[in-house]
Design a protein around this motif. Structure first.
Motif, PDB file in Angstrom:
ATOM      1  N   ALA A 180     -31.591  18.886   3.161  1.00 26.50           N
ATOM      2  CA  ALA A 180     -29.907  19.353   2.885  1.00 26.50           C
ATOM      3  C   ALA A 180     -29.385  19.936   3.200  1.00 26.50           C
ATOM      4  CB  ALA A 180     -30.627  19.919   0.846  1.00 26.50           C
ATOM      5  N   PHE A 181     -29.559  21.052   4.122  1.00 22.70           N
ATOM      6  CA  PHE A 181     -28.844  22.149   4.872  1.00 22.70           C
ATOM      7  C   PHE A 181     -28.564  21.325   5.755  1.00 22.70           C
ATOM      8  CE2 PHE A 181     -30.663  25.584   2.136  1.00 22.70           C
ATOM      9  CZ  PHE A 181     -30.070  26.294   2.531  1.00 22.70           C
ATOM     10  N   LEU A 182     -28.924  20.558   6.811  1.00 19.27           N
ATOM     11  CA  LEU A 182     -28.026  20.027   7.875  1.00 19.27           C
ATOM     12  C   LEU A 182     -28.066  18.683   7.456  1.00 19.27           C
ATOM     13  CD1 LEU A 182     -31.706  19.145   9.882  1.00 19.27           C
ATOM     14  CD2 LEU A 182     -30.766  21.068  10.491  1.00 19.27           C
ATOM     15  N   THR A 183     -28.113  17.955   5.853  1.00 21.75           N
ATOM     16  CA  THR A 183     -26.525  17.297   5.411  1.00 21.75           C
ATOM     17  C   THR A 183     -25.649  17.329   4.752  1.00 21.75           C
ATOM     18  OG1 THR A 183     -28.418  15.955   4.916  1.00 21.75           O
ATOM     19  CG2 THR A 183     -26.300  15.362   3.767  1.00 21.75           C
ATOM     20  N   TYR A 184     -25.290  18.519   4.417  1.00 23.18           N
ATOM     21  CA  TYR A 184     -24.542  19.643   4.209  1.00 23.18           C
ATOM     22  C   TYR A 184     -24.216  20.011   4.493  1.00 23.18           C
ATOM     23  CZ  TYR A 184     -25.386  16.421  -0.495  1.00 23.18           C
ATOM     24  OH  TYR A 184     -25.875  15.379  -0.918  1.00 23.18           O
ATOM     25  N   GLY A 185     -24.464  20.610   5.852  1.00 23.16           N
ATOM     26  CA  GLY A 185     -24.063  22.102   6.173  1.00 23.16           C
ATOM     27  C   GLY A 185     -22.396  21.612   7.399  1.00 23.16           C
ATOM     28  N   GLN A 186     -21.670  22.815   8.075  1.00 24.50           N
ATOM     29  CA  GLN A 186     -20.972  22.393   9.004  1.00 24.50           C
ATOM     30  C   GLN A 186     -21.499  22.039  10.069  1.00 24.50           C
ATOM     31  OE1 GLN A 186     -18.171  25.259  10.222  1.00 24.50           O
ATOM     32  NE2 GLN A 186     -17.685  26.158   7.498  1.00 24.50           N
ATOM     33  N   ILE A 187     -21.237  20.872  11.022  1.00 23.24           N
ATOM     34  CA  ILE A 187     -21.947  19.411  12.232  1.00 23.24           C
ATOM     35  C   ILE A 187     -22.149  20.835  13.177  1.00 23.24           C
ATOM     36  CG2 ILE A 187     -19.704  19.336  13.031  1.00 23.24           C
ATOM     37  CD1 ILE A 187     -22.698  17.506  12.363  1.00 23.24           C
ATOM     38  N   ASP A 188     -20.975  21.671  13.345  1.00 25.72           N
ATOM     39  CA  ASP A 188     -21.866  22.060  15.062  1.00 25.72           C
ATOM     40  C   ASP A 188     -22.703  23.494  14.285  1.00 25.72           C
ATOM     41  OD1 ASP A 188     -20.207  23.962  12.679  1.00 25.72           O
ATOM     42  OD2 ASP A 188     -19.576  25.065  14.853  1.00 25.72           O
ATOM     43  N   ARG A 189     -23.102  24.019  13.293  1.00 23.27           N
ATOM     44  CA  ARG A 189     -24.517  24.696  12.564  1.00 23.27           C
ATOM     45  C   ARG A 189     -25.379  23.613  12.687  1.00 23.27           C
ATOM     46  NH1 ARG A 189     -20.793  27.989   8.084  1.00 23.27           N
ATOM     47  NH2 ARG A 189     -19.217  28.918   8.896  1.00 23.27           N
ATOM     48  N   ALA A 190     -25.097  23.005  12.046  1.00 24.09           N
ATOM     49  CA  ALA A 190     -26.576  21.860  11.339  1.00 24.09           C
ATOM     50  C   ALA A 190     -27.617  21.386  13.138  1.00 24.09           C
ATOM     51  CB  ALA A 190     -26.286  20.387  11.319  1.00 24.09           C
ATOM     52  N   LEU A 191     -25.956  21.107  13.742  1.00 26.48           N
ATOM     53  CA  LEU A 191     -26.805  20.801  15.779  1.00 26.48           C
ATOM     54  C   LEU A 191     -27.245  22.118  16.334  1.00 26.48           C
ATOM     55  CD1 LEU A 191     -23.485  19.023  16.619  1.00 26.48           C
ATOM     56  CD2 LEU A 191     -25.701  17.627  16.149  1.00 26.48           C
ATOM     57  N   SER A 192     -26.774  22.836  16.036  1.00 26.80           N
ATOM     58  CA  SER A 192     -28.083  24.035  16.330  1.00 26.80           C
ATOM     59  C   SER A 192     -29.254  24.618  16.328  1.00 26.80           C
ATOM     60  CB  SER A 192     -26.650  25.504  16.446  1.00 26.80           C
ATOM     61  OG  SER A 192     -27.413  26.722  16.863  1.00 26.80           O
ATOM     62  N   ALA A 193     -28.984  24.120  14.712  1.00 27.61           N
ATOM     63  CA  ALA A 193     -30.267  24.226  13.677  1.00 27.61           C
ATOM     64  C   ALA A 193     -31.120  23.257  14.620  1.00 27.61           C
ATOM     65  CB  ALA A 193     -30.233  24.372  12.762  1.00 27.61           C
ATOM     66  N   LEU A 194     -30.801  22.057  14.438  1.00 26.05           N
ATOM     67  CA  LEU A 194     -31.175  20.974  14.971  1.00 26.05           C
ATOM     68  C   LEU A 194     -32.716  21.131  16.637  1.00 26.05           C
ATOM     69  CD1 LEU A 194     -29.454  16.957  13.518  1.00 26.05           C
ATOM     70  CD2 LEU A 194     -31.561  18.129  12.847  1.00 26.05           C
ATOM     71  N   GLY A 195     -31.780  21.772  17.322  1.00 25.35           N
ATOM     72  CA  GLY A 195     -32.445  22.163  18.825  1.00 25.35           C
ATOM     73  C   GLY A 195     -33.210  22.805  18.413  1.00 25.35           C
ATOM     74  N   TRP A 196     -33.822  23.808  17.360  1.00 24.20           N
ATOM     75  CA  TRP A 196     -34.635  24.506  17.204  1.00 24.20           C
ATOM     76  C   TRP A 196     -35.800  23.882  16.242  1.00 24.20           C
ATOM     77  CZ3 TRP A 196     -37.574  25.877  13.416  1.00 24.20           C
ATOM     78  CH2 TRP A 196     -38.249  26.783  13.567  1.00 24.20           C
ATOM     79  N   LEU A 197     -35.017  23.237  15.905  1.00 25.66           N
ATOM     80  CA  LEU A 197     -36.056  21.844  15.050  1.00 25.66           C
ATOM     81  C   LEU A 197     -37.083  21.291  16.014  1.00 25.66           C
ATOM     82  CD1 LEU A 197     -34.122  21.769  11.271  1.00 25.66           C
ATOM     83  CD2 LEU A 197     -36.204  22.522  11.785  1.00 25.66           C
ATOM     84  N   ALA A 198     -36.372  20.351  17.047  1.00 33.48           N
ATOM     85  CA  ALA A 198     -37.246  19.528  18.337  1.00 33.48           C
ATOM     86  C   ALA A 198     -38.179  20.185  18.743  1.00 33.48           C
ATOM     87  CB  ALA A 198     -36.117  19.260  19.069  1.00 33.48           C
ATOM     88  N   GLY A 199     -38.058  21.534  18.102  1.00 35.96           N
ATOM     89  CA  GLY A 199     -39.747  22.689  19.534  1.00 35.96           C
ATOM     90  C   GLY A 199     -39.138  22.431  20.948  1.00 35.96           C
ATOM     91  N   SER A 200     -39.042  23.990  21.491  1.00 39.14           N
ATOM     92  CA  SER A 200     -38.138  23.690  22.681  1.00 39.14           C
ATOM     93  C   SER A 200     -38.676  25.354  23.217  1.00 39.14           C
ATOM     94  CB  SER A 200     -36.918  23.092  22.987  1.00 39.14           C
ATOM     95  OG  SER A 200     -36.969  23.287  24.387  1.00 39.14           O
ATOM     96  N   VAL A 201     -39.214  25.444  24.247  1.00 42.22           N
ATOM     97  CA  VAL A 201     -39.836  26.609  25.162  1.00 42.22           C
ATOM     98  C   VAL A 201     -38.683  26.338  26.678  1.00 42.22           C
ATOM     99  CG1 VAL A 201     -42.303  26.906  25.000  1.00 42.22           C
ATOM    100  CG2 VAL A 201     -41.816  25.612  26.496  1.00 42.22           C
ATOM    101  N   HIS A 202     -37.631  25.775  26.275  1.00 44.05           N
ATOM    102  CA  HIS A 202     -36.674  25.893  27.233  1.00 44.05           C
ATOM    103  C   HIS A 202     -35.894  27.030  27.589  1.00 44.05           C
ATOM    104  CE1 HIS A 202     -33.681  25.027  24.585  1.00 44.05           C
ATOM    105  NE2 HIS A 202     -32.783  25.342  25.143  1.00 44.05           N
ATOM    106  N   ALA A 203     -35.661  27.923  26.833  1.00 46.10           N
ATOM    107  CA  ALA A 203     -35.008  28.974  26.568  1.00 46.10           C
ATOM    108  C   ALA A 203     -35.925  30.593  26.381  1.00 46.10           C
ATOM    109  CB  ALA A 203     -33.964  29.742  25.930  1.00 46.10           C
ATOM    110  N   ALA A 204     -37.053  30.242  26.292  1.00 48.92           N
ATOM    111  CA  ALA A 204     -38.864  31.026  26.310  1.00 48.92           C
ATOM    112  C   ALA A 204     -38.478  31.976  27.374  1.00 48.92           C
ATOM    113  CB  ALA A 204     -40.112  30.276  26.697  1.00 48.92           C
ATOM    114  N   GLY A 205     -38.537  33.525  27.322  1.00 52.66           N
ATOM    115  CA  GLY A 205     -38.621  34.274  28.321  1.00 52.66           C
ATOM    116  C   GLY A 205     -39.576  34.767  28.181  1.00 52.66           C
ATOM    117  N   TRP A 206     -39.259  36.036  29.492  1.00 52.27           N
ATOM    118  CA  TRP A 206     -41.083  37.239  29.100  1.00 52.27           C
ATOM    119  C   TRP A 206     -41.377  37.960  27.953  1.00 52.27           C
ATOM    120  CZ3 TRP A 206     -44.499  37.057  32.232  1.00 52.27           C
ATOM    121  CH2 TRP A 206     -44.265  36.409  33.193  1.00 52.27           C
ATOM    122  N   SER A 207     -39.855  37.974  26.471  1.00 56.50           N
ATOM    123  CA  SER A 207     -39.891  38.702  25.674  1.00 56.50           C
ATOM    124  C   SER A 207     -41.309  37.821  24.416  1.00 56.50           C
ATOM    125  CB  SER A 207     -38.690  38.910  25.094  1.00 56.50           C
ATOM    126  OG  SER A 207     -37.623  37.841  24.593  1.00 56.50           O
TER     127      SER A 207
END
Length: 349
Positions: A180-207
């Motif tokens: 529901a959040f992804l459907t009714y939220g603003q498209i740019d914000r939803a896309l940002s959240a979808l990137g995290w939901l995909a599951g990725s370590v591409h931005a992982a650093g030493w922290s």
């Protein structure tokens, strides 16, 4: 029964060391080292093995090689391996506790709770710093898992079937809220959240590596201490009670441990699916062993799966990068269907 080596200590106690399982574990660790080396070599700035080893030893052939290895590829590879190991340990623990071969960290709401917390924050409060996402994910995972445990423990003392059904129902409800959040939220914000939901370590650093490594070092001793009650629960609640185990307390402690393992991984790498389901089965297929060694094999298999998925997603379709979560889903979904059909077949016999 796999072959074993009998080791007699001073006194009447004799220990059986499963040679096959130990050999498989050594082979998996060797494959992990080879995979990590390949991950450090592959990319848009290719390096050979000699250059990578020189950079790791502090004698990088160039400043660019040192930066690429130490600032980008090395922490990313370590984060993928650590996240995979934590998810695999979580799945193995949960499968032993519930005696359900299809159990996965998502069954206790870890992935769903983390996803809802991050998506809600990104859609509703876009000004929130991105560094807060892991904190929100960890809190959401623990909150939903605690809710599922609380409902399941209310009357039945956490009976396995009630726990599983409660987890499925609550997880489905949380997933609907996230959609529901992804459907009714603003498209740019939803896309940002979808990137995290995909599951990725591409931005992982030493922290992220520090958090994942710290979680592993903190929870591993508890997992070792829990191996004996876990072994008793694998034989069923009646047998566990006969062995003197407080089943209700042990179940709650082990599920909590499973949740903590998965929550740490999901908070840092996102909801990488099916690793907790696939890795314990892969370890069991490779070698039969006791609980302690099976956990070690599962951790190694999980690390190898996520590390390989991250490397494949990075180089197969380069320069496009596929999140590791999508790659593991492509592997895990067919295996999940096969396990489901196999379980149904056994139940009908």
């Amino acid at each position: 029964m796999s072959a074993g080596l009998l080791v007699r200590l001073d006194g009447p106690v004799t220990y059986a060391l499963p040679i096959r399982a130990m050999g498989v574990l050594a082979a998996l660790l060797g494959m992990i080292c080879a995979l990590l080396l390949g991950s450090l070599m592959a990319g848009s700035y290719p390096l050979d093995a000699g250059e990578v080893l020189a950079a790791l030893a502090g004698r990088a052939p160039s400043e660019m090689a040192r930066t690429v290895v130490w600032q980008f590829r090395f922490p990313r590879g370590l984060a993928a391996l650590a996240a995979g190991a934590l998810l695999a340990l979580s799945g193995a623990t949960l499968q032993n506790v519930t005696r359900n071969p299809l159990a996965d960290p998502s069954l206790v709401g870890v992935s769903q709770g983390a996803g809802l917390a991050v998506v809600a924050a990104v859609v509703a409060w876009p000004e929130l710093p991105q560094a807060m996402r892991p904190v929100l994910a960890f809190g959401g995972a623990l909150a939903v898992a605690a809710l599922i445990q609380g409902i399941a423990m209310r009357r039945s003392g956490g009976a396995t079937m009630r726990f599983i059904l409660t987890g499925i129902g609550v997880a489905a409800f949380i997933s609907a809220l996230t959609s529901a959040f992804l459907t009714y939220g603003q498209i740019d914000r939803a896309l940002s959240a979808l990137g995290w939901l995909a599951g990725s370590v591409h931005a992982a650093g030493w922290s992220e590596v520090a958090v994942l490594g710290g979680a592993f070092l903190c929870l591993a001793p508890a997992l070792v201490a829990a191996s004996r009650p876990m072994a008793a629960m694998r034989m069923g609640p009646e047998m566990a009670v006969g062995l003197g185990l407080r089943v209700d307390r042990a179940r709650m402690a082990l599920v909590t441990l499973s949740v903590a393992l998965a929550a740490a991984a999901v908070a840092m790498a996102g909801p990488i699916g099916f690793v907790g389901l696939v890795a314990p089965h892969l370890a069991h297929r490779l070698a039969r062993s006791g609980v302690g060694l099976h956990l070690a094999l599962s951790a190694a298999a999980g690390a190898l799966l996520v590390g390989a998925a991250d490397l494949a997603g990075r180089v197969v379709f380069a320069p496009v990068q596929i999140p590791a979560g999508l790659v593991t889903a492509l592997i895990g979904v067919p295996l999940f269907v096969w396990l489901l059909l196999r379980t149904q077949t056994r139940a009908s016999l």
